[in-house]
Enzyme design. Sequence first.
Site, short mmCIF file in Angstrom:
data_model
loop_
_atom_site.label_atom_id
_atom_site.label_comp_id
_atom_site.label_asym_id
_atom_site.label_seq_id
_atom_site.Cartn_x
_atom_site.Cartn_y
_atom_site.Cartn_z
N CYS A 30 46.64 44.83 37.93
CA CYS A 30 45.99 43.92 38.86
C CYS A 30 47.05 42.85 39.33
O CYS A 30 47.80 42.49 38.21
CB CYS A 30 44.63 43.39 38.53
SG CYS A 30 43.43 44.57 38.46
N GLU A 49 46.15 39.62 39.32
CA GLU A 49 45.87 38.58 38.24
C GLU A 49 46.34 38.74 37.01
O GLU A 49 46.86 37.73 36.47
CB GLU A 49 44.12 38.36 38.17
CG GLU A 49 43.47 38.18 39.35
CD GLU A 49 42.96 39.45 40.03
OE1 GLU A 49 43.97 40.49 40.12
OE2 GLU A 49 42.14 39.51 40.72
N ASN A 109 49.32 43.14 42.52
CA ASN A 109 49.18 44.39 41.96
C ASN A 109 50.29 45.40 42.03
O ASN A 109 51.10 45.52 43.19
CB ASN A 109 47.94 44.96 42.41
CG ASN A 109 47.72 45.28 43.90
OD1 ASN A 109 48.28 44.53 44.78
ND2 ASN A 109 47.17 46.27 44.12
N1 THU Z 1 43.30 44.98 42.15
C1 THU Z 1 43.70 43.76 41.62
O1 THU Z 1 45.04 43.60 41.85
N2 THU Z 1 42.95 42.74 41.27
C2 THU Z 1 41.58 43.07 40.94
O2 THU Z 1 40.91 42.12 40.32
C3 THU Z 1 40.89 44.20 41.32
C4 THU Z 1 41.76 45.28 41.71
C5 THU Z 1 44.00 46.02 42.41
C6 THU Z 1 44.36 47.12 41.38
C7 THU Z 1 44.47 48.27 42.16
O3 THU Z 1 46.07 48.33 42.65
C8 THU Z 1 44.11 47.88 43.74
O4 THU Z 1 43.48 46.55 43.55
C9 THU Z 1 42.85 48.75 44.01
O5 THU Z 1 41.77 48.77 43.10
#
Ligand code: THU
Length: 157
Positions: free
Chosen positions: A72, A74, A61
């Site tokens: 994110c 993914e 992320n």
């Molecule tokens: N986040 C992800 O990287 N993947 C997800 O599926 C959910 C959330 C990240 C976004 C943000 O930088 C942090 O987690 C907190 O929400």
Amino acid sequence: MKTFDVITPIKALDFDELSIQEQNLVEIARDATYRSYAPYSHFRVGAAILLSNGEVVTGANQENAAYPSGTCAERSACFYAHAQYPDARFLKIAIAARGTDGEFVTEPAAPCGACRQALLEYETLAGAPVEILLAGRDKVYRLESVRSTLPLAFDSF
Ligand code: THU
């Protein structure tokens, strides 16, 4: 009226119940959490995608002072994977996360809705289920496909 249930089958496994290939993918996703840029949430997520050409592409992320401009793990992984290797199919994705204490989360973190929709696009392109491994500290959830995580998914029209 008819009712029906939409089921998301999940297998909860100990780490050593995974195949060696899956264990490697989880370790690569865990490693990717250290390349997260999360100065705002301090929640560090890593993703590792195994492609049909044998490559593993990672993402983490990436946050931004203008919060919605970040992305994110993914989506950073799947967009990079397809931008880099447009002819390769996605086979599996592993996702790992570390919480604000810096430790790997006990309960596996699941992809957000937007990431499920983004991943579904590449599963559809692959023409076969893309397995998802959600890694907690001691246990891993194995999901058989992206579609199984997104009931009534939006499809192209
Ligand atoms: N986040 C992800 O990287 N993947 C997800 O599926 C959910 C959330 C990240 C976004 C943000 O930088 C942090 O987690 C907190 O929400």
